[in-house]
Design a protein around this motif. Structure first.
Motif, mmCIF file in Angstrom:
data_model
loop_
_atom_site.group_PDB
_atom_site.id
_atom_site.type_symbol
_atom_site.label_atom_id
_atom_site.label_comp_id
_atom_site.label_asym_id
_atom_site.label_seq_id
_atom_site.Cartn_x
_atom_site.Cartn_y
_atom_site.Cartn_z
ATOM 1 N N LEU A 116 57.304 37.345 -50.667
ATOM 2 C CA LEU A 116 56.797 37.146 -51.162
ATOM 3 C C LEU A 116 57.636 35.757 -52.602
ATOM 4 O O LEU A 116 57.099 34.851 -53.021
ATOM 5 C CB LEU A 116 57.237 38.058 -53.094
ATOM 6 N N ARG A 117 58.531 35.625 -51.183
ATOM 7 C CA ARG A 117 59.735 34.886 -51.678
ATOM 8 C C ARG A 117 59.890 33.588 -50.566
ATOM 9 O O ARG A 117 58.503 32.622 -51.444
ATOM 10 C CB ARG A 117 61.427 35.061 -51.279
ATOM 11 N N TRP A 118 58.757 33.267 -49.841
ATOM 12 C CA TRP A 118 58.325 32.838 -48.919
ATOM 13 C C TRP A 118 57.133 31.766 -49.214
ATOM 14 O O TRP A 118 56.733 31.130 -49.900
ATOM 15 C CB TRP A 118 57.695 33.534 -47.305
ATOM 16 N N GLY A 135 54.556 26.934 -52.132
ATOM 17 C CA GLY A 135 54.450 26.493 -53.758
ATOM 18 C C GLY A 135 55.000 25.437 -54.251
ATOM 19 O O GLY A 135 54.491 24.710 -54.452
ATOM 20 N N GLN A 136 56.585 25.696 -54.586
ATOM 21 C CA GLN A 136 57.749 25.037 -54.752
ATOM 22 C C GLN A 136 57.811 23.772 -53.336
ATOM 23 O O GLN A 136 58.117 22.990 -54.014
ATOM 24 C CB GLN A 136 58.490 25.757 -54.974
ATOM 25 N N ARG A 137 57.093 24.001 -52.721
ATOM 26 C CA ARG A 137 57.854 22.506 -51.893
ATOM 27 C C ARG A 137 56.157 21.491 -52.168
ATOM 28 O O ARG A 137 56.583 21.021 -51.259
ATOM 29 C CB ARG A 137 58.274 23.280 -49.910
ATOM 30 N N THR A 138 55.399 22.126 -52.609
ATOM 31 C CA THR A 138 53.547 21.601 -52.390
ATOM 32 C C THR A 138 54.316 20.765 -54.010
ATOM 33 O O THR A 138 54.775 20.884 -54.622
ATOM 34 C CB THR A 138 52.818 22.541 -52.765
ATOM 35 N N ASN A 139 53.575 19.168 -53.229
ATOM 36 C CA ASN A 139 54.202 18.154 -54.563
ATOM 37 C C ASN A 139 53.139 16.723 -54.049
ATOM 38 O O ASN A 139 52.315 17.093 -53.542
ATOM 39 C CB ASN A 139 55.722 17.600 -54.934
ATOM 40 N N GLU A 140 52.934 15.670 -55.713
ATOM 41 C CA GLU A 140 51.750 14.950 -54.640
ATOM 42 C C GLU A 140 51.758 14.214 -53.908
ATOM 43 O O GLU A 140 51.669 13.158 -52.487
ATOM 44 C CB GLU A 140 51.819 14.149 -55.886
ATOM 45 N N PHE A 141 53.660 14.373 -52.829
ATOM 46 C CA PHE A 141 53.983 13.603 -51.058
ATOM 47 C C PHE A 141 53.697 14.696 -50.503
ATOM 48 O O PHE A 141 53.569 14.712 -49.633
ATOM 49 C CB PHE A 141 55.094 13.294 -51.972
ATOM 50 N N HIS A 142 53.618 16.175 -50.641
ATOM 51 C CA HIS A 142 53.738 16.854 -50.056
ATOM 52 C C HIS A 142 53.603 18.326 -50.136
ATOM 53 O O HIS A 142 53.316 18.493 -50.712
ATOM 54 C CB HIS A 142 55.502 17.552 -48.597
ATOM 55 N N VAL A 174 49.129 23.687 -47.807
ATOM 56 C CA VAL A 174 47.701 22.758 -46.626
ATOM 57 C C VAL A 174 48.642 23.313 -44.451
ATOM 58 O O VAL A 174 47.316 23.533 -43.905
ATOM 59 C CB VAL A 174 47.626 21.880 -47.006
ATOM 60 N N LEU A 175 49.364 22.547 -44.616
ATOM 61 C CA LEU A 175 50.660 22.981 -43.721
ATOM 62 C C LEU A 175 50.951 24.696 -43.111
ATOM 63 O O LEU A 175 49.605 24.677 -42.164
ATOM 64 C CB LEU A 175 51.697 22.029 -43.843
ATOM 65 N N ALA A 176 50.848 25.147 -44.132
ATOM 66 C CA ALA A 176 50.603 27.034 -43.753
ATOM 67 C C ALA A 176 49.202 26.991 -43.009
ATOM 68 O O ALA A 176 49.075 28.002 -42.290
ATOM 69 C CB ALA A 176 51.547 27.438 -45.185
ATOM 70 N N ALA A 177 48.172 27.025 -44.172
ATOM 71 C CA ALA A 177 46.839 26.922 -43.533
ATOM 72 C C ALA A 177 46.981 27.077 -42.351
ATOM 73 O O ALA A 177 46.669 27.442 -41.421
ATOM 74 C CB ALA A 177 45.703 26.523 -44.705
ATOM 75 N N VAL A 182 57.159 26.902 -43.501
ATOM 76 C CA VAL A 182 56.320 26.643 -42.637
ATOM 77 C C VAL A 182 57.219 26.478 -41.423
ATOM 78 O O VAL A 182 57.093 27.277 -40.570
ATOM 79 C CB VAL A 182 55.566 25.720 -42.948
ATOM 80 N N GLY A 183 58.167 25.552 -41.870
ATOM 81 C CA GLY A 183 59.679 25.690 -40.419
ATOM 82 C C GLY A 183 59.967 26.885 -39.804
ATOM 83 O O GLY A 183 60.045 27.194 -38.540
ATOM 84 N N VAL A 184 60.145 27.328 -40.843
ATOM 85 C CA VAL A 184 60.895 28.454 -40.539
ATOM 86 C C VAL A 184 60.035 29.640 -40.296
ATOM 87 O O VAL A 184 61.305 30.556 -38.506
ATOM 88 C CB VAL A 184 61.670 28.891 -42.448
ATOM 89 N N LEU A 185 59.511 29.908 -40.489
ATOM 90 C CA LEU A 185 58.154 30.811 -39.849
ATOM 91 C C LEU A 185 57.982 30.211 -38.383
ATOM 92 O O LEU A 185 58.003 31.038 -37.664
ATOM 93 C CB LEU A 185 57.081 30.977 -40.456
ATOM 94 N N LEU A 186 57.981 29.337 -37.765
ATOM 95 C CA LEU A 186 58.062 28.513 -36.907
ATOM 96 C C LEU A 186 58.379 29.404 -35.591
ATOM 97 O O LEU A 186 58.427 29.684 -34.507
ATOM 98 C CB LEU A 186 57.498 26.852 -36.668
#
Length: 308
Positions: free
Chosen positions: A62-64, A69-76, A80-83, A208-212
């Motif tokens: 859940l934290r992941w 969501g918290q890392r998603t903004n108008e610049f990043h 989408v990267l996770a998908a 996403v980097g943590v997962l990779l």
């Protein structure tokens, strides 16, 4: 199995949960929403029952998701990267575009499309700042599946720099560097100037980097140029034209590379009469985009600007 609404009852064991949840949603008016949510709950519950996460693992998951969501903004766009890295984006692309009728193969949109690139004249250079790398002359035609030219098609182009960063990631690049829109001419032709793209790692400073890293996966994408090609009366084409080794293509971290959309990037080490002012070495790529008849729509951009 069809589920019907029933009076609620208390859950007493694992086997009660799924049918109770599905019965609670059984009165959903929208049939498509009902279908999607039914299948989602069935598969989600089966996943949980099969893997049997601990409470600590569930809390971490859940934290992941929250951090995505918290890392998603108008610049990043971390969502989408996770998908993309989970293969979901490519699967959606193939589900919706696999009934090929002779058109150019599609590819995923990716998390770096802005949608606000300036309209350029054919022949213009989209390298707006000092961008290292060999010059690339990209040209071709936009045609129908019958080979007839399509005039007035819009080609929205974007790419990473040869150092592996899109301009919204790199404060040293000018706004909309390596982005541009071009209109096909009466004979369907388009042409523009850029720099040869290079492979690059997707952002790995978030969840996403943590997962990779936990999966011992390399974060690399093969070199490519993004295109959205649209024209009235034709289905919009979202694709990428690749230029890399077979090994790099096969190792694409987002599973987006396809043999059908590998371009022929020709290296020139001697002067060429068609490109008299080009510094050596330079590259050319000729690629014709084939559009199928259909509805012209544009995707919602995952990002909307450049971080200043």
């Amino acid at each position: 199995m069809d589920y019907v609404s029933t009076p609620p009852k208390l859950i007493t064991k694992e086997a009660d949960v799924t049918p109770t949840v599905l019965a609670a949603m059984a009165d959903t008016d929208n049939p498509r929403l009902k279908e999607i949510m039914t299948v989602l709950v069935e598969h989600l519950h089966q996943f949980i029952l099969k893997t049997r996460p601990t409470e600590e693992e569930f809390e971490y998951a859940l934290r992941w998701i929250v951090e995505i969501g918290q890392r998603t903004n108008e610049f990043h766009n971390e969502v989408v990267l996770a998908a993309d890295v989970l293969g979901a984006s490519t699967l959606i692309d193939l589900i919706n575009n696999d009934g090929m009728q002779g058109e150019t193969m599609s590819a995923l949109l990716g998390p770096f499309y802005r949608g606000d690139a300036p309209v350029c004249a054919n022949g213009d250079c989209i390298a707006r700042s000092q961008t290292p790398g060999a010059t690339l002359f990209f040209s071709g035609r936009v045609i129908g599946t019958d080979g007839a030219p399509i005039a007035g098609a819009m080609l929205d182009v974007w790419q990473a720099s040869p150092v592996g960063l899109y301009e919204n990631q790199d404060e040293t690049q000018e706004d909309c560097n390596l982005r541009g829109k071009f209109i096909s001419e009466a004979d369907g032709r388009y042409h523009f100037r850029s720099v040869k793209p290079a492979g690059y790692p997707v952002p790995t400073d978030g969840p996403v980097g943590v997962l990779l890293r936990a999966q011992n996966r390399e974060p690399m994408r093969p070199a490519h140029v993004h295109f959205i090609v649209s024209a009235p009366g034709h289905k919009t084409l979202i694709t990428q034209i690749f230029s890399d080794t077979p090994e790099a293509l096969a190792a694409d971290v987002v599973f987006g590379a396809k043999q059908q959309i590998v371009g022929n990037f020709v290296m020139h080490t001697a002067p060429h009469p068609d490109y008299p002012d080009a510094s050596l070495p330079f590259y050319t790529c000729e690629y014709d985009f084939k559009l199928v008849r259909g509805k012209s729509t544009l995707p919602v951009p995952p990002i909307s600007g450049k971080k200043s």
